[in-house]
Design a protein around this motif. Structure first.
Motif, short mmCIF file in Angstrom:
data_model
loop_
_atom_site.label_atom_id
_atom_site.label_comp_id
_atom_site.label_asym_id
_atom_site.label_seq_id
_atom_site.Cartn_x
_atom_site.Cartn_y
_atom_site.Cartn_z
N ASP A 84 -8.18 -0.65 -2.61
CA ASP A 84 -7.34 -1.66 -3.26
C ASP A 84 -6.20 -1.03 -4.05
OD1 ASP A 84 -10.34 -3.50 -3.92
OD2 ASP A 84 -8.85 -3.89 -2.35
N SER A 85 -6.16 0.27 -4.12
CA SER A 85 -5.08 0.96 -4.82
C SER A 85 -3.76 0.66 -4.11
CB SER A 85 -5.33 2.46 -4.86
OG SER A 85 -6.51 2.76 -5.58
N SER A 86 -2.88 -0.04 -4.78
CA SER A 86 -1.63 -0.51 -4.19
C SER A 86 -0.71 -0.97 -5.31
CB SER A 86 -1.87 -1.71 -3.25
OG SER A 86 -2.65 -1.38 -2.13
N ILE A 87 0.48 -1.37 -4.92
CA ILE A 87 1.36 -2.09 -5.82
C ILE A 87 1.27 -3.57 -5.45
CG2 ILE A 87 3.74 -2.43 -6.60
CD1 ILE A 87 4.27 0.48 -5.80
N TYR A 88 1.07 -4.41 -6.45
CA TYR A 88 0.98 -5.85 -6.23
C TYR A 88 2.22 -6.49 -6.86
CZ TYR A 88 -3.76 -4.93 -4.74
OH TYR A 88 -4.86 -4.45 -4.06
N GLN A 97 0.83 -1.20 0.00
CA GLN A 97 0.00 0.00 0.00
C GLN A 97 0.87 1.24 0.00
OE1 GLN A 97 -2.35 -1.53 3.44
NE2 GLN A 97 -4.13 -1.23 2.12
N PRO A 98 0.33 2.37 -0.43
CA PRO A 98 1.13 3.59 -0.58
C PRO A 98 1.92 3.93 0.69
CG PRO A 98 -1.03 3.88 -1.57
CD PRO A 98 -1.06 2.55 -0.88
N GLY A 99 3.21 4.07 0.55
CA GLY A 99 4.07 4.45 1.66
C GLY A 99 4.29 3.36 2.69
N GLN A 100 3.85 2.16 2.42
CA GLN A 100 3.94 1.08 3.39
C GLN A 100 4.91 -0.01 2.93
OE1 GLN A 100 2.13 1.28 6.37
NE2 GLN A 100 1.69 3.32 5.55
N SER A 101 5.14 -0.96 3.84
CA SER A 101 5.97 -2.11 3.52
C SER A 101 5.14 -3.16 2.78
CB SER A 101 6.55 -2.68 4.81
OG SER A 101 7.40 -3.76 4.54
N GLY A 127 6.36 -5.39 -10.19
CA GLY A 127 5.14 -4.89 -9.56
C GLY A 127 4.11 -4.37 -10.54
N THR A 128 2.87 -4.37 -10.09
CA THR A 128 1.75 -3.79 -10.83
C THR A 128 1.17 -2.68 -9.98
OG1 THR A 128 1.19 -5.86 -11.95
CG2 THR A 128 -0.56 -4.20 -11.76
N ARG A 129 1.26 -1.46 -10.48
CA ARG A 129 0.73 -0.30 -9.74
C ARG A 129 -0.72 -0.11 -10.13
NH1 ARG A 129 3.09 4.00 -7.10
NH2 ARG A 129 5.15 3.24 -7.75
N LEU A 130 -1.60 -0.39 -9.19
CA LEU A 130 -3.05 -0.33 -9.44
C LEU A 130 -3.65 0.89 -8.77
CD1 LEU A 130 -5.83 -1.51 -10.26
CD2 LEU A 130 -5.74 -2.88 -8.17
N THR A 131 -4.39 1.65 -9.56
CA THR A 131 -5.16 2.78 -9.05
C THR A 131 -6.62 2.53 -9.33
OG1 THR A 131 -3.33 4.30 -9.45
CG2 THR A 131 -5.51 5.27 -9.12
N VAL A 132 -7.45 2.59 -8.31
CA VAL A 132 -8.89 2.37 -8.45
C VAL A 132 -9.60 3.71 -8.25
CG1 VAL A 132 -10.89 1.06 -7.68
CG2 VAL A 132 -8.61 0.03 -7.56
#
Lengths: 116, 109
Positions: free
Chosen positions: A87-91, A38-42, A110-115
């Motif tokens: 769900d907006s995160s990097i997977y 998640q944004p800014g997270q581990s 990674g896949t950067r997903l923006t919802v």
């Protein structure tokens, strides 16, 4: 060392829709791992995918929301279902490449997903 | 899995050595100590790992305390490309990696 191709690299999706992320490895691996960042997270582990068996999900993640396929030893998909802005995160997918000549876990880009 | 504690951030000057600490006071005898780093907009990459003895590879050195309750990742000459988040991770019987919050390393020119 193992090379991972992850697709798509990024996407913008409407809420309520689903996105399938693909992970292709250039060698056969037993276990594949899916993470969310998640944004800014581990990184947080979503699930572990073994070929020929159901994926094992970590606490807080369920199969209905994040179905995973593992049809063979070089490929896996993660679907993010019924998406919401949360769900907006990097997977990221990852494989364990512990061999005689190599060590460590290799990660896809990674896949950067923006919802929206 | 046993937990690790790392400083949130550290700074270093370019071409100087960097010592990144990690505390893991609840480590068990079979836990390996791993270090990964994540450069901006990339997935994590393996740096080094060890069990009891100090380890060296082309990227870094790993110094492990005699009681194994702490370890230090050593970058001998930091470059701007070493700016990243560095994760200290313990692995026991579980095959997967459990990431903590890591240390954000800033390298100053």
């Amino acid at each position: 060392s193992a090379v991972i191709s992850q697709k798509p690299s990024r996407d913008i999706c409407q809420r309520g829709t689903s996105l399938t992320i693909q992970c292709q490895v250039d060698s056969q691996v037993t276990m594949m791992f899916w993470y969310r960042q998640q944004p800014g997270q581990s990184l947080t582990l979503i699930a572990t995918a073994n070929q020929g068996s159901e994926a094992t999900y970590e606490s807080g993640f369920v199969i209905d929301k994040f179905p995973i396929s593992r049809p063979n030893l070089t490929f896996s998909t993660l679907t993010v279902s019924n998406m919401s802005p949360e769900d907006s995160s990097i997977y990221l997918c990852s494989v364990d490449r512990h061999t005689q000549d190599d060590y460590g876990y290799t990660f896809g880009s990674g896949t950067r997903l923006t919802v929206v | 899995d046993a937990k690790t504690t790392q400083p949130n951030s550290m700074e270093s000057n370019e071409e100087e050595p960097v010592h990144l600490p990690c505390n893991h006071s609840t480590i068990s005898g079979t836990d390996y100590i791993h270090w990964y780093r994540q450069l901006p907009s990339q997935g994590p990459e393996y740096v080094i790992h060890g069990l009891t003895s100090n380890v060296n590879n082309r990227m870094a050195s790993l110094a492990i305390a005699e009681d194994r309750k702490s370890s230090t990742l050593i970058l001998h000459r930091a470059t701007l490309r070493d700016a990243a988040v560095y994760y200290c991770i313990l692995t026991g019987s579980a095959r997967q990696l459990t990431f903590g919050s890591g240390t954000q390393l800033t390298v100053l020119p």
